[in-house]
Motif scaffolding. Structure first.
Motif, PDB file in Angstrom:
ATOM      1  N   GLU A   1       0.835  -1.213   0.000  1.00 29.63           N
ATOM      2  CA  GLU A   1       0.000   0.000   0.000  1.00 29.63           C
ATOM      3  C   GLU A   1       0.866   1.259   0.000  1.00 29.63           C
ATOM      4  O   GLU A   1       0.570   2.222  -0.711  1.00 29.63           O
ATOM      5  N   ASP A   2       1.941   1.249   0.792  1.00 30.54           N
ATOM      6  CA  ASP A   2       2.851   2.401   0.813  1.00 30.54           C
ATOM      7  C   ASP A   2       3.523   2.606  -0.539  1.00 30.54           C
ATOM      8  O   ASP A   2       3.718   3.745  -0.981  1.00 30.54           O
ATOM      9  N   GLU A   3       3.885   1.519  -1.215  1.00 23.88           N
ATOM     10  CA  GLU A   3       4.512   1.634  -2.524  1.00 23.88           C
ATOM     11  C   GLU A   3       3.536   2.183  -3.563  1.00 23.88           C
ATOM     12  O   GLU A   3       3.917   3.007  -4.407  1.00 23.88           O
ATOM     13  N   VAL A   4       2.281   1.765  -3.507  1.00 25.07           N
ATOM     14  CA  VAL A   4       1.278   2.289  -4.432  1.00 25.07           C
ATOM     15  C   VAL A   4       1.098   3.784  -4.190  1.00 25.07           C
ATOM     16  O   VAL A   4       1.009   4.573  -5.141  1.00 25.07           O
ATOM     17  N   ARG A   5       1.089   4.178  -2.925  1.00 20.93           N
ATOM     18  CA  ARG A   5       0.972   5.603  -2.590  1.00 20.93           C
ATOM     19  C   ARG A   5       2.172   6.378  -3.149  1.00 20.93           C
ATOM     20  O   ARG A   5       2.017   7.433  -3.770  1.00 20.93           O
TER      21      ARG A   5
ATOM     22  N   GLU B   1       4.617  10.007  -7.234  1.00 19.18           N
ATOM     23  CA  GLU B   1       5.654  10.184  -8.258  1.00 19.18           C
ATOM     24  C   GLU B   1       5.030  10.373  -9.640  1.00 19.18           C
ATOM     25  O   GLU B   1       5.508  11.198 -10.433  1.00 19.18           O
ATOM     26  N   LEU B   2       3.992   9.617  -9.930  1.00 23.88           N
ATOM     27  CA  LEU B   2       3.337   9.708 -11.234  1.00 23.88           C
ATOM     28  C   LEU B   2       2.678  11.073 -11.419  1.00 23.88           C
ATOM     29  O   LEU B   2       2.824  11.702 -12.481  1.00 23.88           O
TER      30      LEU B   2
ATOM     31  N   SER C   1       2.848  16.356 -13.964  1.00 23.63           N
ATOM     32  CA  SER C   1       2.950  17.810 -13.842  1.00 23.63           C
ATOM     33  C   SER C   1       4.182  18.328 -14.566  1.00 23.63           C
ATOM     34  O   SER C   1       4.125  19.327 -15.293  1.00 23.63           O
ATOM     35  N   ASP C   2       5.316  17.643 -14.391  1.00 23.22           N
ATOM     36  CA  ASP C   2       6.538  18.045 -15.093  1.00 23.22           C
ATOM     37  C   ASP C   2       6.362  17.946 -16.606  1.00 23.22           C
ATOM     38  O   ASP C   2       6.835  18.803 -17.349  1.00 23.22           O
TER      39      ASP C   2
ATOM     40  N   THR D   1       7.612  10.692 -17.057  1.00 23.74           N
ATOM     41  CA  THR D   1       6.393   9.929 -16.767  1.00 23.74           C
ATOM     42  C   THR D   1       6.592   8.461 -17.105  1.00 23.74           C
ATOM     43  O   THR D   1       6.277   7.581 -16.298  1.00 23.74           O
ATOM     44  N   GLN D   2       7.122   8.182 -18.287  1.00 23.63           N
ATOM     45  CA  GLN D   2       7.328   6.793 -18.681  1.00 23.63           C
ATOM     46  C   GLN D   2       8.421   6.124 -17.844  1.00 23.63           C
ATOM     47  O   GLN D   2       8.351   4.923 -17.582  1.00 23.63           O
ATOM     48  N   GLU D   3       9.409   6.895 -17.406  1.00 23.98           N
ATOM     49  CA  GLU D   3      10.442   6.337 -16.535  1.00 23.98           C
ATOM     50  C   GLU D   3       9.862   5.935 -15.183  1.00 23.98           C
ATOM     51  O   GLU D   3      10.208   4.884 -14.637  1.00 23.98           O
ATOM     52  N   VAL D   4       8.981   6.759 -14.635  1.00 22.41           N
ATOM     53  CA  VAL D   4       8.336   6.437 -13.359  1.00 22.41           C
ATOM     54  C   VAL D   4       7.511   5.157 -13.503  1.00 22.41           C
ATOM     55  O   VAL D   4       7.606   4.250 -12.679  1.00 22.41           O
TER      56      VAL D   4
END
Length: 156
Positions: free
Chosen positions: A92-96, A101-102, A107-108, A118-121
């Motif tokens: 759950e923490d990783e999904v958050r 990050e996404l 936004s960037d 975005t694709q790197e994330v």
């Protein structure tokens, strides 16, 4: 946007019939130009691309604003498995963390034209999920190592 044969021209077509290809791009919004010796590119009507940029900016600003409110952030977290089914292998923490990050990467992309982030994330978190989906690979990945193992080619 899905590309069909009608949306694609060769670089030679563009060279031989630029007016016709430009009219086609204006009518369709964009055409993909294939090139035998280089990467493909799009010929796009500037007003269509400007609208696309404005839409991305609006969407990214909305997601950033939503992340500031607990209930809305929870809704985004609940939507992640529908968009990225592989997040079921993340905690759950990783999904958050992935969600934050996404949204920042989107936004960037919108505000700074930093599209690749975005694709790197997504690729990074997908790789994490892929390893965690295989218990033996995950166990191996957590095993401490030492030394230099040389260069590694990243999987596609």
């Amino acid at each position: 946007m899905n590309v069909t044969d009608a949306d694609t021209v060769t670089f030679s077509d563009l060279s031989r019939r630029p007016k016709e290809v430009a009219e086609r791009a204006a009518h369709l919004g964009r055409v993909r130009v294939t090139h035998r010796d280089a990467d493909d590119f799009y010929l796009t009507a500037a007003d269509k691309e400007d609208l696309r940029d404005q839409s991305l900016t609006t969407a990214s600003r909305m997601f950033l604003a939503l992340m500031k409110h607990d209930a809305a952030a929870r809704t985004l977290l609940l939507a992640m498995p529908d968009v990225f089914p592989w997040v079921r292998h993340l905690t759950e923490d990783e999904v958050r963390e992935f969600t934050v990050e996404l949204v920042v990467a989107l936004s960037d992309a919108a505000e700074l034209d930093a599209d690749v982030t975005t694709q790197e994330v997504i690729a990074g978190w997908r790789a994490t999920a892929r390893i965690k989906a295989d218990p033996s690979a995950y166990r191996d990945a957590k095993t401490p190592t030492s030394g230099d193992f040389g260069s590694v080619d990243a999987p596609a």
